[in-house]
Structures are given as structure tokens and as C-alpha cells.
Design an enzyme around this catalytic site. Structure first.
Site, short mmCIF file in Angstrom:
data_model
loop_
_atom_site.label_atom_id
_atom_site.label_comp_id
_atom_site.label_asym_id
_atom_site.label_seq_id
_atom_site.Cartn_x
_atom_site.Cartn_y
_atom_site.Cartn_z
N ASN A 205 42.25 45.27 23.37
CA ASN A 205 41.77 46.33 24.26
C ASN A 205 42.89 46.79 25.19
OD1 ASN A 205 39.37 47.76 25.33
ND2 ASN A 205 39.65 46.52 27.17
N GLU A 269 35.77 51.62 28.02
CA GLU A 269 35.67 51.66 29.50
C GLU A 269 35.68 53.11 29.99
OE1 GLU A 269 38.55 49.06 31.34
OE2 GLU A 269 38.34 47.54 29.77
N ASP A 271 35.60 56.52 31.67
CA ASP A 271 35.29 57.28 32.88
C ASP A 271 36.30 58.42 32.96
OD1 ASP A 271 37.53 55.83 33.92
OD2 ASP A 271 36.23 54.47 35.04
O1 G3I Z 1 34.58 39.49 44.55
C1 G3I Z 1 35.46 39.88 45.63
C2 G3I Z 1 34.72 39.90 46.93
O2 G3I Z 1 34.27 38.61 47.25
C3 G3I Z 1 35.64 40.46 48.01
O3 G3I Z 1 34.92 40.61 49.21
C4 G3I Z 1 36.20 41.80 47.60
C5 G3I Z 1 37.20 42.32 48.62
O4 G3I Z 1 38.14 43.18 48.04
O5 G3I Z 1 36.85 41.67 46.37
C6 G3I Z 1 36.01 41.23 45.32
O6 G3I Z 1 36.74 41.18 44.12
C7 G3I Z 1 37.06 42.43 43.53
C8 G3I Z 1 36.50 42.43 42.14
O7 G3I Z 1 36.87 43.62 41.47
C9 G3I Z 1 34.96 42.36 42.13
O8 G3I Z 1 34.42 43.46 42.76
C10 G3I Z 1 38.57 42.58 43.49
O9 G3I Z 1 39.07 42.70 44.81
C11 G3I Z 1 38.94 43.80 42.69
O10 G3I Z 1 40.35 43.84 42.52
C12 G3I Z 1 38.28 43.74 41.34
O11 G3I Z 1 38.59 44.94 40.65
C13 G3I Z 1 38.27 44.93 39.27
C14 G3I Z 1 39.53 45.26 38.48
O12 G3I Z 1 39.19 45.33 37.10
C15 G3I Z 1 40.62 44.22 38.68
O13 G3I Z 1 41.76 44.63 38.02
C16 G3I Z 1 37.22 46.00 39.03
O14 G3I Z 1 36.01 45.62 39.65
C17 G3I Z 1 37.00 46.14 37.53
O15 G3I Z 1 36.14 47.25 37.30
C18 G3I Z 1 38.33 46.39 36.84
O16 G3I Z 1 38.11 46.49 35.46
C19 G3I Z 1 39.28 46.75 34.68
C20 G3I Z 1 39.04 46.10 33.34
O17 G3I Z 1 38.74 44.74 33.49
C21 G3I Z 1 40.24 46.28 32.43
N1 G3I Z 1 40.60 47.67 32.32
C22 G3I Z 1 40.78 48.40 33.57
C23 G3I Z 1 39.54 48.24 34.44
C24 G3I Z 1 39.67 49.05 35.72
O18 G3I Z 1 40.70 48.57 36.54
#
Ligand code: G3I
Length: 464
Positions: A205, A269, A271
Site C-alpha cells: 500500500n 484511503e 479523500d
Molecule cells: O491518540 C493520541 C491522543 O492520545 C493524543 O491526545 C493526540 C494528540 O495529538 O494524538 C493522538 O494520536 C494521533 C493519532 O493519529 C490518533 O488520532 C497522532 O497524534 C496522529 O499523528 C495520528 O495521525 C494518524 C496518521 O496516520 C499518522 O501518520 C491519522 O489519524 C491517520 O489517519 C493517518 O493515516 C495514514 C495511514 O495510516 C497511511 N496513509 C496515510 C494516512 C494519512 O496520514
């Protein structure tokens, strides 16, 4: 695809029965209902032998309006965060599946297939992995895959085994796995995943690989080489985090070339982000862009399904990572369907909207737009979008229109309806009366008609 297709056929049959049932109980009673009938994106995709799904994350599973859509509209779920290494093996050898299990249980309860995401990725990796000595990392990676894919054996239909291993120029990303194990780590990951769950379809992926370019060329060459060597790979995931008006022209060609190698392709994914705020012009472009992506997938038999990276603009990763951008999904933050939703709906074969819309005046502080979503012999499904046209938030709304002669109102959902003769009044439900400035929500209904089925010549919206 046989399991999802079979499941989808059952869902379709159940829906057809439900629609007949709604009509059979009589159209004169305007009973409030939260169950939305009519084909969903999942059902439409299933009729084409595919799935249409959404990613989700644990915090939203307690949001009732959110889960009402998540559980009904889609026939596939991707675990958006909590199957990643950071969550599943936070300490070496200590596995924790509690959060991901909640999402898998939700999917199973709603007859939705699950894409597992993701076993090996450089991101959301707990710090300890970086400190594993080079000579031990292959064993650690194999152990992680054996445990996680083993835990979900039989419950995950596709696994994103390795995620985002290439740079934009097609060279390997210098992740800890690349640096300490070398080029072979990807093949080793696929072999470990096959051993852990022989029936799961195993995917590579990545993003920015939707069209033909240096990065997708590298992915293509890897898949070709894996097929030649007998490395177990079943599919490629094109993430499709796209930009408004910039859909690559070679998406279909690119999907086809992977299919020709003998692997499945999934849009994993999707969007399509824009500079915010939205407006009608951007919404129309976004609808065209979503339609183009869906059509590219449908044009290739081995393109097995499409997943949006969550479905509501209020639950998207975009605004936090791209300041000033967003509105990338198919529902707005109030769970109202956007033009992009209807573009997907129609591209998947849903009945095109046939009736012109009517909008109430702005002086009241809200406006209502009426449309017919689908129509059949003597019956139809309607939808009204309510928009707060004022500059301040509102806490309630009331929509009124007059039914034409021969029209009757049936079930109404996301609103509380009453009728006096041909006069219809629909007030907000308990959960969708509050709208910020320019915010929208929708309610839907089933109607019947004799003869023609005209849209009302006027529909009014008043606040409270
Ligand atoms: O869970 C913590 C929470 O406890 C805290 O208060 C908060 C403060 O920033 O952070 C939370 O964690 C976050 C997590 O998502 C859950 O919401 C992280 O900071 C944040 O960096 C993380 O981002 C995720 C990202 O991947 C990380 O690279 C996104 O939700 C998620 O949608 C995104 O998904 C990725 C795919 O896995 C791979 N392809 C790209 C896609 C978009 O970036």
C-alpha cells in the site's frame, strides 16, 4: 472477492425486502424513523462485485450519529489507526489488541469486511523498534506479523502488509527496516503474513502511486519481480489522498497495468482535499473528481473496492496536517451527504437524481433544498438539506412544504414529521438541530405518488 460478494448479495436482498416493507405498511403515516432505506454505497458497490468502505478510528465509535452512518452505508471497514505497531506491540513482545478488536467487532456486527492496516510501516512505530539490533530486527518483524496477522486470522480479508516503502523518485525509503534488514524486508514480510493467515489477501500500500509515475513504476517493478519469484503478494493499494482538480489522468491505465501482472487493486484511503471553506464550485469539482476515481476503478475488473479515509469532513486527518485545507470527504461535519457522495452514488449505478431542487428564502436564517434521490413505480425517496444561512449558530429548524395532489408522506428519518392534509412539517431530531453558520444537515423520507411526482414549488425553513 467471493466472500464479500456473497455477503453483499444478502445485504441487497434484505434491503429490497425492507423497502417493500416500508411501502406495504401504508404511506399515510409520517412515523419518525432513524433507519434509512434505499441503496447504500456498500450495496451499490456489492451489486458490481465490489466493496465501498470507510476507515474509522476508536474515538468515533461512541458517536451515535457517526456510527449510524458507518454501520449502514458501507460494506467494508479499515482500521484507521489501532492495528498499527504502536498500538498492537507497544513494548517488545507485549501485544495489545483491545482497541482494534473493538473496530473489528463493530464491522462484524454490521456485516462489513475488514481491511487490516498495517503490519510494517516506518510511521506510528514505537520507539523500541528503532533500538533493536540489526541482527534481531528480521526476527522481531516476523514475530510481529505472526502475532498480529495470527490474532486476526479469518477476520481480516485484506492486509496492508507493508506501507509506504518507496520515496517519490522510486528509491527505497530509508526506514529502520530498510536500513537494518535491507531490500529483502518487504518479501520477508509478505512471506510471514502468508504463513500467519493463508487466506488473507496480502497488499502492498502506498500514496502518490495512483497514476503512472516514478514511484508507481518502482511499485510495479517490485510486484512484477515478486510474481516472478513466487513471493506471495495478492494486491496493491493505491491510497488516493488526492487534491481537488488534480486527479492524475493515468489512474485507469495504472490500475490496469497492475491487474495485468495478476494482482488485485484497491483504492484504499480516498479523500480529495480543497482549500477551505467549501463553495458550490469546489463541491462540483470534487464531485467530478470522485466520479473519475470511482469510474477508473469500475473500468478494471480486478479493482476490487474503494475505501474513503473516514467519511465525514469532521473526522478527517487533513486539516491537522494541511492547514487551510480539508472538506475532503463525502459527508460534511454534520453527516449531510455532499455532492461528492451523490457522484459516488451515481457512478456506482444509483438512480440519478431526477427532480429539480427548490430552496427557501434566506430571511428566515435557514434554507431547505428538496430533491428526489430515487424513484420507482408509485414511490420515491426524498431528501431535504437544511442549511443555516445566517451568521450565527441555530439550535433548531422547521421545514414546511405542501404535497402535490396524489403525493403522500411515509417514513421520515433524521427529522420529526407531522402532516395536516397535504401540509408537511418536519422539525429537527434531537441530535441535528444545532447548526453552525453555513452548517448543513439532511433528513430523508419515503413518499408515494399517483401520476407525476413534482417537486414542491416552495419549501420553507424557519429556525427553531
Ligand atoms: O491518540 C493520541 C491522543 O492520545 C493524543 O491526545 C493526540 C494528540 O495529538 O494524538 C493522538 O494520536 C494521533 C493519532 O493519529 C490518533 O488520532 C497522532 O497524534 C496522529 O499523528 C495520528 O495521525 C494518524 C496518521 O496516520 C499518522 O501518520 C491519522 O489519524 C491517520 O489517519 C493517518 O493515516 C495514514 C495511514 O495510516 C497511511 N496513509 C496515510 C494516512 C494519512 O496520514
Amino acid at each position: 472477492m467471493s466472500a464479500p460478494a456473497g455477503r453483499a448479495r444478502r445485504v441487497l436482498a434484505a434491503t429490497a425486502a425492507a423497502v417493500v416493507g416500508v411501502l406495504a405498511v401504508g404511506m399515510a403515516v409520517a412515523a419518525p424513523s432513524t433507519a434509512e432505506p434505499g441503496p447504500t454505497l456498500g450495496q451499490l458497490a456489492a451489486a458490481k462485485g465490489r466493496y465501498f468502505g470507510s476507515a474509522t478510528d476508536n474515538p468515533t465509535l461512541t458517536n451515535a450519529p457517526y456510527t449510524a452512518v458507518l454501520g449502514s452505508e458501507f460494506n467494508q471497514i479499515t482500521v484507521g489507526n489501532t492495528q498499527k505497531w504502536q498500538y498492537t506491540e507497544p513494548s517488545r513482545g507485549q501485544f495489545d489488541y483491545r482497541q482494534a478488536d473493538q473496530i473489528v467487532a463493530f464491522a462484524q456486527a454490521h456485516d462489513q469486511i475488514v481491511r487490516g492496516h498495517t503490519l510494517v510501516w516506518h510511521n506510528q512505530l514505537p520507539g523500541w523498534v528503532n533500538d533493536v539490533p540489526a541482527g534481531e530486527l528480521l526476527g522481531v518483524m516476523r514475530n510481529h506479523i505472526a502475532n498480529v496477522a495470527g490474532h486476526y486470522k479469518g477476520k481480516v480479508v485484506h492486509w496492508d502488509v507493508v506501507n509506504e516503502a518507496f520515496e517519490e523518485d522510486g528509491t527505497r525509503r530509508q526506514s529502520v527496516f530498510q536500513q537494518k534488514i535491507g531490500d529483502s524486508y518487504i518479501a520477508e514480510a509478505f512471506k510471514a503474513a502468508r504463513a500467519a493467515d493463508p487466506n488473507a489477501k496480502l497488499y502492498y500500500n502506498d500514496y502518490n502511486v495512483e497514476g503512472v509515475n516514478a514511484k508507481s513504476d518502482a511499485m510495479y517493478n517490485m510486484v512484477k519481480s515478486f510474481k516472478q519469484q513466487g513471493i506471495p503478494i495478492d494486491g496493491v493499494g493505491l491510497q488516493a489522498h488526492l487534491i481537488l482538480g488534480q486527479i492524475p489522468s493515468t489512474v485507469r491505465q495504472n490500475i490496469q497495468r497492475f491487474a495485468d501482472l495478476g494482482v488485485d487493486v484497491a483504492i484504499t484511503e480516498l479523500d480529495i482535499r480543497m482549500r477551505t471553506p467549501r463553495d458550490a464550485t469546489k463541491d462540483a469539482q470534487q464531485a467530478a473528481d470522485y466520479r473519475a476515481v470511482v469510474n477508473a476503478c469500475l473500468a478494471v475488473t480486478r479493482c476490487v473496492g474503494i475505501t474513503v479515509w473516514d467519511f465525514s469532513d469532521g473526522h478527517s486527518w487533513i486539516p491537522s496536517v494541511f492547514p487551510g485545507e480539508g472538506a475532503a470527504l463525502i459527508y460534511d461535519e454534520n453527516f449531510a451527504k455532499k455532492p461528492s457522495y451523490w457522484a459516488v452514488y451515481e457512478a456506482l449505478g444509483g438512480t440519478p437524481v431526477t427532480t429539480t431542487t427548490t430552496t427557501g428564502g434566506n430571511t428566515s436564517g435557514c434554507a431547505a433544498t428538496y430533491r428526489v434521490v430515487g424513484q420507482w413505480n408509485g414511490g420515491f425517496q426524498g431528501e431535504v438539506t437544511v442549511r443555516n444561512t445566517g451568521t450565527a449558530g441555530i439550535t433548531g429548524w422547521t421545514v414546511r412544504w405542501t404535497l402535490a395532489e396524489g403525493q403522500r408522506l411515509g417514513n421520515v428519518w433524521n427529522g420529526v414529521a407531522s402532516t395536516t392534509g397535504q401540509e408537511v412539517t418536519v422539525r429537527n431530531a434531537g441530535y441535528n438541530g444545532t447548526l453552525n453558520a453555513n452548517g448543513t444537515t439532511t433528513f430523508g423520507f419515503i413518499g408515494s405518488f399517483a401520476g407525476s411526482n413534482p417537486a414542491p414549488s416552495a419549501i420553507t425553513c424557519t429556525t427553531a
